[in-house]
Design a protein around this motif. Structure first.
Motif, PDB file in Angstrom:
ATOM      1  N   GLN A   1       2.585   1.913  -3.225  1.00 34.82           N
ATOM      2  CA  GLN A   1       1.825   2.422  -4.489  1.00 34.82           C
ATOM      3  C   GLN A   1       1.988   4.051  -4.461  1.00 34.82           C
ATOM      4  O   GLN A   1       1.941   4.460  -5.502  1.00 34.82           O
ATOM      5  CB  GLN A   1       0.376   2.081  -4.219  1.00 34.82           C
ATOM      6  CG  GLN A   1      -0.491   2.143  -5.400  1.00 34.82           C
ATOM      7  CD  GLN A   1      -1.868   1.683  -5.423  1.00 34.82           C
ATOM      8  OE1 GLN A   1      -2.304   0.981  -4.251  1.00 34.82           O
ATOM      9  NE2 GLN A   1      -2.789   1.793  -6.553  1.00 34.82           N
ATOM     10  N   THR A   2       1.924   4.687  -3.124  1.00 35.00           N
ATOM     11  CA  THR A   2       2.298   6.152  -3.300  1.00 35.00           C
ATOM     12  C   THR A   2       3.488   6.463  -3.964  1.00 35.00           C
ATOM     13  O   THR A   2       3.281   7.568  -4.843  1.00 35.00           O
ATOM     14  CB  THR A   2       2.172   6.454  -1.874  1.00 35.00           C
ATOM     15  OG1 THR A   2       1.419   5.753  -1.066  1.00 35.00           O
ATOM     16  CG2 THR A   2       1.945   7.870  -1.839  1.00 35.00           C
TER      17      THR A   2
ATOM     18  N   ASN B   1       0.874  -1.204  -0.048  1.00 34.45           N
ATOM     19  CA  ASN B   1       0.076  -0.285  -0.151  1.00 34.45           C
ATOM     20  C   ASN B   1       0.785   1.575   0.008  1.00 34.45           C
ATOM     21  O   ASN B   1       0.557   2.042  -0.772  1.00 34.45           O
ATOM     22  CB  ASN B   1      -0.842   0.032   1.133  1.00 34.45           C
ATOM     23  CG  ASN B   1      -1.863   1.067   1.016  1.00 34.45           C
ATOM     24  OD1 ASN B   1      -1.371   2.340   0.951  1.00 34.45           O
ATOM     25  ND2 ASN B   1      -3.103   1.013   1.545  1.00 34.45           N
ATOM     26  N   GLU B   2       2.123   1.287   1.032  1.00 37.45           N
ATOM     27  CA  GLU B   2       2.711   2.527   0.985  1.00 37.45           C
ATOM     28  C   GLU B   2       3.440   2.576  -0.355  1.00 37.45           C
ATOM     29  O   GLU B   2       3.918   3.921  -0.842  1.00 37.45           O
ATOM     30  CB  GLU B   2       3.756   2.367   2.276  1.00 37.45           C
ATOM     31  CG  GLU B   2       3.122   2.392   3.384  1.00 37.45           C
ATOM     32  CD  GLU B   2       3.766   2.329   4.576  1.00 37.45           C
ATOM     33  OE1 GLU B   2       4.848   1.764   4.469  1.00 37.45           O
ATOM     34  OE2 GLU B   2       3.183   2.359   5.789  1.00 37.45           O
TER      35      GLU B   2
END
Lengths: 274, 316
Positions: free
Chosen positions: A231-232, A228-229
């Motif tokens: 993806q930023t 998730n991190e």
């Protein structure tokens, strides 16, 4: 050719699974860097000799985080499977040995549980009951109960009609004793295969929950949250989105191969069919 | 056949009823009072009570369940606490993203898996079989949301062919909307295709060993004719059943994959509604999704019975 191929599955699966376990255990005593140690001078560093998998947006060492991430992933999956087997196996054995109304109720209950998309419902439960490892284990574990109940019932019914069970019954053994002494040992292998498959599914489910922020909470690293991190920062550091996913895939692949290999050992008819 | 259909219909209705009861009960047990969440921590007791009354939260449980069920059956899904619009409107809007996505994924997965599975079965033990099944083994292990990220990396960043996220809506024309759905549909479809290909292969191999296939060959049919006309149709029952089961996986998969691609579908709506404790939306959506899974499984049972009449007699 086919039997060599199959046992190769078993060996590769066992090796991958053991490697994953070894990494998780090793990370308890050693990682190249502290997994939560930030280094703002070296943020989003590409893979190098100092940081083999690079660093994330806080300058944390990705290899150390992946190693530590194996801990929570394996723990959540293990307990989720234990919850499922712990409740599902007795339920299935009871349904098989008693039969009748109880059997109907248990089986219809399983049908009902299968109507709920598991991951969706796990998201709902963890989100409403509060994110965290314990609720993730329970939410995933609940959906393992009907799976184990069904498999246990199916396998146990096959054993319950065998002659040695009839003999034990004639000798006056109680239903409970028959299930414990005669049925369970004979279906243990089938249950082991199922447990391996559910373990793999639980790892994926746990990663999915952590990806949306509902699994293990920071600062404890988890593979899903790392993705998730990542993806930023996917435009600046694309490799960050590769390594944690690779870890999940290898863990699942290992368990699936192990399950396939065990399955084929159990079922020689199937081995010939392939 | 009619008694088979009737029994199936009764089971369908009973399952739908039970599912709605479970959803309702679970949402009562889980913590989180929507009124308290809407007003925040500083709310006065009487404002809280007034809001609870307005939302109908102070009525007896049985009455609330009945009211909700009658509403669901008559198309009145209630009003979202946070969006202040009828849930029906929200669902109708979001379903236009999730349904095409799920259908595209099912079509892609089936279109890939069946030819691959049949081919692998026909070439059993040879290089093509080993290669496709090796790839399938890896495909099964890849989580769909990570595959989504990899597809974004490859086809949106490295090769700027398709959008990395977002949805332009169908108003802008079918082409831009479809372009936005291609990568998420592939992310959902490929792992499912891997599973389906393995099952197709196993089912076809099983039927290839049956007597009627040998008879067909003895009659003088070519290998290919025997494969496609006799083995494949008879292998379809487990394949169709699995496609039905995968519908449930796809629905659940959309929750996460729609988050990866920030698609405004049902999955994201569920997620937002949960985050905002918009319980009526959560309750409606979960029961609608579970209901559609139950309905699809019912249709799959009928399809299996239609393909293979023996299934009609095989009991509940």
């Amino acid at each position: 050719m086919s039997s060599i191929w199959r046992s190769r599955n078993l060996i590769a699966g066992a090796a991958l699974s053991l490697a994953m376990l070894a990494v998780a255990l090793l990370s308890l005593i050693w990682t190249p860097y502290p997994p939560t140690g930030m280094d703002f001078l070296h943020r989003l560093a590409p893979p190098s000799a100092v940081h083999p998998f690079g660093t994330d947006s806080f300058g944390r060492d990705v290899l150390s985080m992946i190693m530590t991430g194996a801990q929570s992933s394996l723990t959540v999956a293990l307990i989720a499977v234990a919850v499922g087997a712990g409740i599902g196996v007795p339920l299935g054995a009871l349904a098989a040995s008693r039969g009748g109304l109880l059997d109907d109720v248990v089986m219809r209950g399983c049908d009902l549980a299968f109507a709920f998309p598991a991951l969706l419902t796990a998201v709902m439960i963890t989100a409403l009951a509060g994110p965290g490892a314990v609720n993730a284990m329970l939410a995933i574990g609940i959906f393992n109960i009907p799976v184990f109940a069904r498999v246990t019932r199916g396998a146990a019914r096959g054993v319950l009609v065998r002659e040695f069970v009839l003999a034990a019954r004639t000798a006056g053994r109680s239903d409970t004793a028959i299930v414990l002494i005669h049925v369970l040992p004979n279906i243990a292998a089938v249950l082991m295969v199922q447990a391996t498959i559910q373990f793999a599914l639980a790892i994926v489910a746990d990663a999915g929950l952590s990806y949306v922020g509902l699994g293990v909470q920071p600062p404890q690293p988890s593979w899903g949250r790392m993705l998730n991190e990542a993806q930023t920062f996917i435009w600046r550091a694309p490799l960050l989105a590769v390594f944690p996913g690779l870890a999940i895939t290898l863990a699942v692949l290992g368990l699936n191969l192990l399950g396939d290999g065990m399955q084929d050992l159990l079922d020689p008819r199937l081995r010939r069919a392939r | 056949m009619s008694s088979f259909l009737l029994r199936r219909l009764l089971i369908l209705l009973a399952t739908l009823l039970a599912a709605s009861l479970v959803v309702f009960a679970v949402l009562q047990i889980l913590p989180g009072d929507p009124a308290a969440i809407m007003l925040g921590t500083g709310a006065r007791a009487d404002t809280l009570a007034a809001l609870r009354h307005r939302l109908g939260l102070d009525a007896p449980l049985a009455l609330r369940y009945l009211h909700w069920m009658v509403g669901m059956l008559t198309g009145d899904f209630g009003v979202s606490y946070t969006y202040s619009v009828p849930v029906r409107v929200l669902v109708a809007e979001r379903v236009m993203v999730s349904l095409p996505l799920a259908l595209l994924a099912i079509v892609l997965s089936t279109a890939i898996a069946i030819p691959v599975g049949v081919l692998a079965a026909a070439r059993r033990g040879r290089a093509a079989d080993a290669a496709t099944m090796g790839i399938a083994q890896i495909g099964v292990a890849i989580p769909n949301f990570w595959l989504g990220l990899l597809l974004i990396l490859l086809f949106a960043i490295r090769l700027p062919w398709l959008p990395a996220s977002g949805f332009p809506g169908w108003g802008a024309g079918a082409w831009p909307a479809l372009r936005a759905l291609v990568l998420p549909a592939l992310a959902l479809a490929l792992p499912q295709a891997a599973i389906l290909a393995r099952v197709t292969r196993a089912a076809v191999i099983e039927t290839l060993g049956e007597d009627f296939v040998r008879t067909a060959r003895a009659k003088g049919l070519t290998r290919n004719a025997a494969l496609w006309r006799h083995a494949v149709p008879n292998a379809l029952v487990p394949v169709v059943t699995l496609i039905g089961l995968q519908f449930s996986f796809l629905l659940a998969g959309t929750v996460i994959v729609e988050n990866v691609f920030t698609l405004p579908g049902l999955g994201r709506l569920v997620f937002q509604a949960i985050a905002q404790r918009d319980l009526i939306v959560v309750q409606d959506l979960v029961v609608l999704l579970a209901g559609s899974v139950i309905l699809v499984n019912f249709l799959v049972d009928l399809a299996a019975a239609w393909i293979d009449p023996r299934q009609r007699r095989s009991g509940a």
